[in-house]
Design a protein around this motif. Sequence first.
Motif, PDB file in Angstrom:
ATOM      1  N   ARG A   1       0.907  -1.230   0.017  1.00 35.97           N
ATOM      2  CA  ARG A   1       0.026  -0.065  -0.098  1.00 35.97           C
ATOM      3  C   ARG A   1       0.724   1.220  -0.140  1.00 35.97           C
ATOM      4  O   ARG A   1       0.244   2.413  -0.040  1.00 35.97           O
ATOM      5  N   GLY A   2       2.194   1.237   0.227  1.00 39.13           N
ATOM      6  CA  GLY A   2       2.973   2.144   0.107  1.00 39.13           C
ATOM      7  C   GLY A   2       3.133   2.867   1.172  1.00 39.13           C
ATOM      8  O   GLY A   2       3.888   4.294   1.386  1.00 39.13           O
ATOM      9  N   VAL A   3       2.699   2.444   2.374  1.00 38.99           N
ATOM     10  CA  VAL A   3       2.862   2.977   3.579  1.00 38.99           C
ATOM     11  C   VAL A   3       4.128   2.911   4.332  1.00 38.99           C
ATOM     12  O   VAL A   3       4.782   3.711   4.977  1.00 38.99           O
ATOM     13  N   LEU A   4       4.671   1.659   3.917  1.00 40.05           N
ATOM     14  CA  LEU A   4       6.098   1.429   4.447  1.00 40.05           C
ATOM     15  C   LEU A   4       6.922   0.999   3.259  1.00 40.05           C
ATOM     16  O   LEU A   4       6.182   0.734   2.121  1.00 40.05           O
ATOM     17  N   LYS A   5       8.133   1.305   3.430  1.00 40.71           N
ATOM     18  CA  LYS A   5       9.144   1.061   2.309  1.00 40.71           C
ATOM     19  C   LYS A   5      10.261   0.344   2.774  1.00 40.71           C
ATOM     20  O   LYS A   5      10.606   0.260   3.945  1.00 40.71           O
ATOM     21  N   GLU A   6      10.891  -0.871   1.652  1.00 37.78           N
ATOM     22  CA  GLU A   6      11.605  -1.585   2.046  1.00 37.78           C
ATOM     23  C   GLU A   6      13.147  -0.899   2.452  1.00 37.78           C
ATOM     24  O   GLU A   6      13.325   0.074   2.003  1.00 37.78           O
ATOM     25  N   ARG A   7      13.948  -1.229   3.279  1.00 41.41           N
ATOM     26  CA  ARG A   7      15.144  -0.804   3.723  1.00 41.41           C
ATOM     27  C   ARG A   7      16.138  -1.587   2.660  1.00 41.41           C
ATOM     28  O   ARG A   7      16.052  -2.370   2.220  1.00 41.41           O
ATOM     29  N   PRO A   8      17.199  -0.626   2.615  1.00 40.07           N
ATOM     30  CA  PRO A   8      18.425  -0.803   1.891  1.00 40.07           C
ATOM     31  C   PRO A   8      19.046  -2.400   2.183  1.00 40.07           C
ATOM     32  O   PRO A   8      19.631  -2.974   1.392  1.00 40.07           O
ATOM     33  N   ASP A   9      19.077  -2.372   3.531  1.00 38.09           N
ATOM     34  CA  ASP A   9      19.592  -3.876   3.826  1.00 38.09           C
ATOM     35  C   ASP A   9      18.794  -5.024   3.901  1.00 38.09           C
ATOM     36  O   ASP A   9      19.259  -6.017   4.273  1.00 38.09           O
ATOM     37  N   GLY A  10      17.584  -4.695   3.252  1.00 38.81           N
ATOM     38  CA  GLY A  10      16.583  -5.829   3.222  1.00 38.81           C
ATOM     39  C   GLY A  10      15.873  -6.392   4.315  1.00 38.81           C
ATOM     40  O   GLY A  10      15.024  -7.098   4.342  1.00 38.81           O
ATOM     41  N   THR A  11      16.333  -5.889   5.693  1.00 38.84           N
ATOM     42  CA  THR A  11      15.725  -6.601   6.804  1.00 38.84           C
ATOM     43  C   THR A  11      14.440  -5.804   7.017  1.00 38.84           C
ATOM     44  O   THR A  11      14.133  -4.387   6.829  1.00 38.84           O
ATOM     45  N   ARG A  12      13.312  -6.299   7.563  1.00 36.77           N
ATOM     46  CA  ARG A  12      11.997  -5.862   7.910  1.00 36.77           C
ATOM     47  C   ARG A  12      11.696  -5.948   9.216  1.00 36.77           C
ATOM     48  O   ARG A  12      10.384  -5.507   9.521  1.00 36.77           O
ATOM     49  N   ASN A  13      12.434  -6.416   9.891  1.00 36.29           N
ATOM     50  CA  ASN A  13      12.217  -6.249  11.486  1.00 36.29           C
ATOM     51  C   ASN A  13      11.884  -5.024  12.132  1.00 36.29           C
ATOM     52  O   ASN A  13      10.922  -4.832  12.844  1.00 36.29           O
ATOM     53  N   PRO A  14      12.648  -3.882  11.469  1.00 34.03           N
ATOM     54  CA  PRO A  14      12.410  -2.707  12.144  1.00 34.03           C
ATOM     55  C   PRO A  14      10.937  -2.097  11.517  1.00 34.03           C
ATOM     56  O   PRO A  14      10.459  -1.055  12.193  1.00 34.03           O
ATOM     57  N   LEU A  15      10.697  -2.716  10.675  1.00 31.80           N
ATOM     58  CA  LEU A  15       9.237  -2.199   9.997  1.00 31.80           C
ATOM     59  C   LEU A  15       8.066  -2.778  10.542  1.00 31.80           C
ATOM     60  O   LEU A  15       6.704  -2.465  10.052  1.00 31.80           O
ATOM     61  N   GLN A  16       8.165  -3.671  11.559  1.00 25.22           N
ATOM     62  CA  GLN A  16       6.989  -4.391  12.560  1.00 25.22           C
ATOM     63  C   GLN A  16       6.231  -3.450  13.099  1.00 25.22           C
ATOM     64  O   GLN A  16       5.166  -3.610  13.475  1.00 25.22           O
TER      65      GLN A  16
END
Length: 311
Positions: free
Chosen positions: A109-124
């Motif tokens: 939905r474009g609310v969050l963006k992928e991080r350059p390092d690929g990790t999604r844990n901080p996006l939780q």
Amino acid sequence: MTAVATAQEGTDIPYALSHLDALESEAVHIVREVAGEFERPVILFSGGKDSIVMLHLALKAFAPASVPFSLLHVDTGHNFPEVLEYRDRVVAAHGLRLHVASVQDYIDRGVLKERPDGTRNPLQTLPLTEKIQSERFDAVFGGGRRDEEKARAKERVFSLRDAFSQWDPRRQRPELWQLYNGRHAPGEHVRVFPLSNWTELDVWQYIAREDIELPEIYFAHEREVFQRSGMWLTAGEWGGPKEGERVEKRLVRYRTVGDMSCTGAVDSDAVTLEQVIAEIAASRLTERGATRADDKLSEAAMEDRKREGYF
């Protein structure tokens, strides 16, 4: 915590609970306290060993009745397949209700963006806090333990969070004599940590005593991994390996479970609970210190995420 037991008439024998019995008793008391004080509790369930033990304690606390709480899983989209399979099997076996907050949905939905390092844990954090608000959960069980990391070491058992799920150290309450204050204003909630006083070794010894089933990745198995920042990470679509990072098959196991992009494996030949316990007893690093890259993003990485509402 002691009591007096009488083995035979007229003979008083001092009786002390084992340390595992004492920890179990404290945790069950906390779980029942939440059931009595709150209207809509939920258990954060990652499929990791701590949340598995927490669910086991809840099952014990209310047996033979069913657990009166739902489960909540924050799905990063980069979870270990073995853990997701285990999660779904446990939910079905105990007739539980599972809520899933999907990081992938927020990215789509474009609310969050992928991080350059690929990790999604901080996006939780955002999916978690918005799910808590939308479902009106007023108590959220977490499997955090004080021995894991310094930001967790100063946490209360009942941790008050504001309407934005944020943690303010000035608003935390004393917890003398195992008395817990669950009062909160509308929109606020309380994070509850029944395993606060447990150690990693306690958890494994309890799992062995109770014969609790775990996902297979906690035991030694051959896996394709590559090395980054001193850790063995699982290859996957999340962004690893990069150029120059060589994939190899090694005998490894996991001490903790999180996002594949930040959870490292350790070299191990421990295939039984007894072997894992011996390995943990000899270790001088906590599982997060040894295998969680997200805790190493900065000196205060976990502290920052706690203030934002993740932990």
